[in-house]
Design a protein around this motif. Structure first.
Motif, mmCIF file in Angstrom:
data_model
loop_
_atom_site.group_PDB
_atom_site.id
_atom_site.type_symbol
_atom_site.label_atom_id
_atom_site.label_comp_id
_atom_site.label_asym_id
_atom_site.label_seq_id
_atom_site.Cartn_x
_atom_site.Cartn_y
_atom_site.Cartn_z
ATOM 1 N N SER A 121 95.899 2.238 43.273
ATOM 2 C CA SER A 121 95.802 2.995 42.027
ATOM 3 C C SER A 121 94.903 2.257 41.027
ATOM 4 O O SER A 121 94.567 1.084 41.210
ATOM 5 N N ARG A 435 82.592 10.442 30.414
ATOM 6 C CA ARG A 435 83.367 10.359 31.648
ATOM 7 C C ARG A 435 83.713 8.917 31.991
ATOM 8 O O ARG A 435 84.862 8.595 32.332
ATOM 9 N N ALA A 439 87.467 7.058 31.993
ATOM 10 C CA ALA A 439 87.978 6.450 33.223
ATOM 11 C C ALA A 439 88.377 5.001 32.995
ATOM 12 O O ALA A 439 89.429 4.554 33.458
ATOM 13 N N GLY A 448 95.098 7.905 37.724
ATOM 14 C CA GLY A 448 94.273 8.131 38.903
ATOM 15 C C GLY A 448 94.237 6.955 39.866
ATOM 16 O O GLY A 448 94.877 5.923 39.687
ATOM 17 N N SER A 449 93.438 7.122 40.902
ATOM 18 C CA SER A 449 93.291 6.110 41.943
ATOM 19 C C SER A 449 92.068 5.250 41.672
ATOM 20 O O SER A 449 91.195 5.600 40.867
ATOM 21 N N ASP A 452 89.079 7.303 42.475
ATOM 22 C CA ASP A 452 88.725 8.188 41.358
ATOM 23 C C ASP A 452 87.931 7.419 40.307
ATOM 24 O O ASP A 452 86.937 7.915 39.768
ATOM 25 N N PHE A 453 88.398 6.198 40.012
ATOM 26 C CA PHE A 453 87.714 5.372 39.025
ATOM 27 C C PHE A 453 86.296 5.040 39.489
ATOM 28 O O PHE A 453 85.331 5.140 38.735
ATOM 29 N N ILE A 455 84.389 6.655 41.576
ATOM 30 C CA ILE A 455 83.539 7.854 41.531
ATOM 31 C C ILE A 455 83.149 8.185 40.099
ATOM 32 O O ILE A 455 81.993 8.536 39.808
ATOM 33 N N ALA A 456 84.080 8.030 39.169
ATOM 34 C CA ALA A 456 83.802 8.333 37.758
ATOM 35 C C ALA A 456 82.765 7.391 37.191
ATOM 36 O O ALA A 456 81.993 7.791 36.300
#
Length: 459
Positions: A121, A435, A439, A448-449, A452-453, A455-456
């Protein structure tokens, strides 16, 4: 017993620590250090050194994990290497002051790659990053400036150990496994200062190599591969081999673990140059503002500095007055003073090819000399004093006892956010900036994971 060694004690500390154990201010500062690191990665992403790094790593493999500030996908170790290059590329990234280690440039890429690989995470990523900073800082602190004096770049050396702790924590290893990751990575913890001779780009690789090597060491530790038990304190351990016989302080590595957080002593840079030059930039800018002088008024400038720092930013003097390339200029106080005095600022705009050839900067740099500072606080602070002689015979002086960005003179969270915005404007649109900011600042809340971080924060 394993825990009786330094690596063992650090392993137990990392294994037992949860995010809830970190003070609120440490978590908040960690998020802002990540914000600063991602911002400087973005403003470096389109530079020639970034392009060459992408070419080199792209020739080795493709696909895999997202990379900070780029659209690339690379294997975990190469993603960590490239992330470290971007964060450290402009020398605009944070520094733990007492250890002289650029802590985020290795800890963040290592933690991100390890967290994505393990499906962790965002909050687990943040905890491991904070632990990586803590260990890197303490490894450097124990040397008390000795790595620099012996010709090693502390970031490449100390960063490998902190990154190994972060990666091993995220891999789910227990205390013994986290100790093993340190014991293994010690054989690849390095980075030499010879780049200072010619402005070579090798320094940009050091934090990324530390992160990449840490991932490798963690993978071996996970199999039960034995490492050197006394990797720090042994007869041929880190300090015996990397300090040239200088003394070191074992207590700095383990005293106050969990109570005294060295992350708090990490300084965010106000200028995109070697941290040893920052107080000199502030000193000359302050003197110009106070006395209303310009470059045309100045006949001579003498700088007072600690010898270890001087070796990085003043020697050899003739070369420092005429840096051979833009990276060389970042490690030149004569150039920095020339830029500040002739342009009234020190920003990324002062580190361009046009600036490097600016005769106004050269004219000032030729007036700069240096001598030892008997009152310096180095390495606890990067002090600077200047003595300026004007053409009319007047002599002026100014001293900066503590460099700006130091924990005693920290940049505020608002300052860090403004620096982030400024850097992002050079490389990204408003939507991307928003964005990324969301993040990063959401990490402390566990939003989020890690994927996700990642990618952001990629393009």
């Amino acid at each position: 017993m394993e825990a009786a060694t330094i690596a063992g004690r650090l392993g137990e500390f990392a294994a037992d620590t949860r995010l809830a154990d970190l003070p609120t201010d440490v978590v908040d500062l960690a998020c802002h250090l990540v914000l600063d690191a991602v911002g400087v990665a973005y403003c470096a992403a389109d530079e020639p050194f970034a392009d060459k790094a992408r070419q080199a790593l792209g020739s080795l493999d493709s696909g895999g994990q997202p990379v900070l500030a780029l659209p690339d996908r690379l294997a975990a170790r190469d993603a960590a290497l490239l992330g470290g290059i971007l964060i450290h590329g402009h020398d605009f990234d944070d520094t733990h002051i007492g250890s002289i280690v650029h802590v985020s440039a290795s800890a963040l890429p290592a933690a991100l790659a390890a967290a994505i690989s393990a499906g962790r995470s965002g909050s687990e990523l943040l905890l491991a990053y904070a632990l990586g900073i803590e260990v890197s800082a303490r490894v450097g602190l124990a040397a008390h400036g000795g790595f620099h004096a012996a010709g090693f770049h502390p970031t490449g050396v100390a960063g490998a150990f902190g990154s190994a702790v972060a990666a091993a924590k995220l891999a789910g290893l227990d205390a013994r496994g986290i100790a093993a990751a340190q014991q293994i990575v010690g054989s690849s913890a390095s980075g030499i200062l010879e780049f200072l001779a010619d402005g070579a780009w090798t320094k940009r690789l050091h934090p990324g190599w530390a992160a990449s090597n840490a991932l490798t060491a963690t993978a071996f530790a996970a199999t039960g591969w034995p490492g050197a038990t006394e990797v720090y304190e042994g007869r041929y351990g880190l300090y015996a081999t990397h300090l040239g016989g200088r003394e070191w302080d074992p207590s700095a590595l383990t005293d106050g673990l969990g109570a005294r957080w060295e992350l708090r002593n990490t300084g965010v840079k106000p200028y995109p140059s070697c941290h040893f030059s920052h107080a000199f930039a502030d000193a000359i800018l302050a003197l110009c503002a106070r006395e209303q002088i310009t470059a045309a008024d100045v006949a001579r400038i003498e700088c007072l500095i600690h010898p270890t720092a001087a070796a990085a930013v003043f020697e050899p003097l003739e070369r420092k007055r005429r840096p051979g390339n833009l990276y060389d200029a970042k490690f030149s106080v004569p150039y920095v003073i020339g830029a500040c005095l002739s342009r009234g600022q020190l920003t990324l705009a002062e580190f361009t090819e046009d600036s490097l050839a600016d005769p106004r900067i050269h004219a000032v740099a030729d007036q700069v000399s240096f001598r030892d500072d008997p009152d310096t606080r180095f390495p606890d602070a990067y002090s600077a004093a200047i003595e300026v002689t004007l053409h009319d015979g007047r002599r002026l002086s100014h001293r900066e006892e503590v460099n700006r960005g130091h924990p005693e003179r920290p940049l505020s969270h608002q300052d860090i956010r403004e620096k982030f915005e400024s850097n992002m404007r050079l490389a990204a649109d408003v939507e991307t900036t928003d964005r990324v900011r969301a993040a990063v600042l959401g990490l402390g809340a566990g939003a989020g994971s890690a994927l996700d971080f990642g990618i952001a924060c990629a393009r």
